[in-house]
Design an enzyme around this catalytic site. Structure first.
Site, PDB file in Angstrom:
ATOM      1  N   TYR A 166       0.795  -1.216   0.000  1.00  0.00           N
ATOM      2  CA  TYR A 166       0.000   0.000   0.000  1.00  0.00           C
ATOM      3  C   TYR A 166       0.832   1.272   0.000  1.00  0.00           C
ATOM      4  O   TYR A 166       0.297   2.360   0.150  1.00  0.00           O
ATOM      5  CB  TYR A 166      -0.917   0.024   1.236  1.00  0.00           C
ATOM      6  N   GLY A 167       2.134   1.176  -0.145  1.00  0.00           N
ATOM      7  CA  GLY A 167       2.902   2.401  -0.147  1.00  0.00           C
ATOM      8  C   GLY A 167       4.390   2.172  -0.276  1.00  0.00           C
ATOM      9  O   GLY A 167       4.870   1.045  -0.328  1.00  0.00           O
ATOM     10  N   VAL A 169       8.214   3.508   1.273  1.00  0.00           N
ATOM     11  CA  VAL A 169       8.859   4.112   2.432  1.00  0.00           C
ATOM     12  C   VAL A 169      10.172   4.760   1.992  1.00  0.00           C
ATOM     13  O   VAL A 169      10.986   4.129   1.305  1.00  0.00           O
ATOM     14  CB  VAL A 169       9.137   3.067   3.535  1.00  0.00           C
ATOM     15  N   LYS A 183       6.454   7.084   5.163  1.00  0.00           N
ATOM     16  CA  LYS A 183       5.651   6.102   4.432  1.00  0.00           C
ATOM     17  C   LYS A 183       4.583   6.831   3.637  1.00  0.00           C
ATOM     18  O   LYS A 183       3.657   7.417   4.192  1.00  0.00           O
ATOM     19  CB  LYS A 183       5.002   5.117   5.405  1.00  0.00           C
ATOM     20  N   ASP A 282      -0.266  -8.828  10.248  1.00  0.00           N
ATOM     21  CA  ASP A 282       0.689  -9.013   9.155  1.00  0.00           C
ATOM     22  C   ASP A 282       2.105  -9.198   9.701  1.00  0.00           C
ATOM     23  O   ASP A 282       3.049  -8.531   9.269  1.00  0.00           O
ATOM     24  CB  ASP A 282       0.639  -7.825   8.186  1.00  0.00           C
TER      25      ASP A 282
END
Length: 442
Positions: A166-167, A169, A183, A282
């Site tokens: 989702y992104g 860093v 992030k 996760d």
């Protein structure tokens, strides 16, 4: 001069005759065959060049870390484990999306409000800051987009230290000289980026623990959603377990147990030290960051869920990473802290064996780490599963203790799995699991 009067053919005439003469290859002329061969050589050369270039680009994308360690560069990791992102239907009827989101976030929002007498200076929903207010509030600081652009040199690819589902860093240097990890949540799915943004703020906004990555602040401008974390400068556990570290791993047995115990303490704090408790959802080696002294920090709370005292589980869509997700959660969508315990058990196996949870390059019976691990233990071959890169063998009692913890964490009955606090005690206690033997000896 020749008496016969025949003309002596010139060299050019002879060469032209040979080129235009027909060959045995499909009755083609010689110059046509030469042209075909030259074209083939050029095509093969071009294909080799493109393959080499694609390989270099792939390696560059998979890891751009440039931080140095006393033992050398942080190793690169070429393996990629697929993440579970596709929604699955819940086993039971669920309320409308708006009502479900309100129910899931109700406890977290209430806790944040109780912790802060005054409202934060930023409208998280709309990305607006209220005028006349301070940039600093109870749990973090508001950063402008321009500040973070400057800190990351315009979000330069050279500053990328990690990429997730989702992104991205980035490593950033603030004006005061402090180094942070920024992030940047992907805004191609505004709803998911907004959800992850709110979850991380609510889950760890005020959490302070030596084994959890601290959230320093955030940025919310327009469609942009960014989180600013403290920077951990020694890469992640996945790189040190599966990267190219040479014939001997710098992760000795004692260091590996230190990482396992620290990770367990961080999770125990999330499960047992907070109200409402936080289920990470996760846990995996790439989400365990390491500092220069090999102290672990659990990171990436984008999939975390809050679980109130009156709830034994929460029903949600299945998300996580293949190989780490507990069977009951994968099949029913019912999530609680037992799911994190299972993931930790897989992580501990990974630490002990140096193997990935799912590795399709291995033989059929060894692709799945959990199945292979169980088979080796049942065959009384526990000593053979140790990572061959560990130079000094661990004490037999210490190895057996760690193996037993793994088996208890991955118990198919979620109610038989130990709590994270108990796992900490198991890994630290010298007499575990040999108490009965000690008592009988006495």
């Amino acid at each position: 001069m020749s008496d016969s009067g025949d003309e002596i053919p010139s060299p050019n005439t002879s060469l032209s005759h040979k080129l235009t003469s027909k060959t045995e290859l499909l009755n083609l002329k010689l110059y046509v065959v030469i042209a075909i061969l030259l074209a083939g050589v050029l095509a093969v050369s071009l294909l080799v060049f493109l393959c080499v270039r694609a390989h270099r680009v792939s390696r560059r994308r998979k890891s751009r870390i440039r931080v140095k360690h006393s033992s050398g560069s942080i190793p690169l990791v070429s393996k990629e484990i697929a993440e579970i992102k596709e929604p699955r239907p819940d086993p039971s009827p669920s309320p409308p999306p708006a009502a479900a989101a309100a129910a899931e976030g109700k406890i977290g929002n209430q806790k944040l409000k109780e912790a802060r007498p005054t409202e934060p200076t930023v409208d998280v929903e709309n990305g607006k800051r209220r005028s006349g207010e301070s940039d600093v509030f109870g749990w973090g600081r508001w950063y402008s987009l321009r500040e973070l652009e400057t800190a990351t040199r315009g979000f330069s690819p050279e500053n990328v230290i990690g990429e997730g589902g989702y992104g991205v860093v980035y490593r950033g240097s603030l004006q005061d000289g402090s180094v942070v990890a920024v992030k940047n949540l992907l805004n191609n799915n505004r709803g998911q980026a907004q959800t992850e943004f709110k979850v991380e703020v609510e889950a760890i906004g005020k959490v302070k623990h030596k084994n959890l990555v601290g959230l320093i602040g955030y940025c919310a401008e327009g469609a942009q959603r960014m989180l600013v974390y403290e920077y951990i400068d020694n890469g992640n556990l996945e790189q040190w377990l599966h990267g190219d570290v040479g014939p001997v791993s710098p992760l000795t047995w004692d260091i590996r147990m230190k990482i396992a115990i620290g990770t367990a303490k961080g999770l125990a704090y999330l499960h047992e030290g907070l109200e409402p408790k936080v289920v990470h959802r996760d846990i995996k080696s790439s989400n365990i960051l390491l500092d220069r002294k090999w102290n672990p920090r659990v990171s990436d709370f984008g999939l975390a869920k809050l679980l109130g005292p009156e709830s034994s589980y929460v029903t949600t869509r299945v998300m996580g990473t293949f190989g780490y997700v507990s069977p009951e959660y994968a099949s029913t969508g019912m999530l609680n802290e037992g799911s994190d315990v299972y993931s930790f058990g897989v992580l501990l196996m990974e630490i002990i064996t140096g193997r990935s949870p799912i590795d399709y390059s291995r033989p059929a019976g060894e692709m799945n780490l959990v199945d292979w691990f169980k088979g080796m233990i049942s065959s009384r071959r526990g000593e053979e599963i140790l990572d061959p890169l560990i130079e000094v063998q661990p004490p037999p009692r210490s190895l057996k203790r760690a193996l037993l913890v793994c088996l208890r964490c991955i118990d198919l009955d979620v109610h038989k799995r130990p709590k994270m606090g108990q796992i900490v005690h198991m890994l630290e206690a010298e007499d575990f699991p040999f108490r009965s033997e000690t008592r009988s000896a006495r």
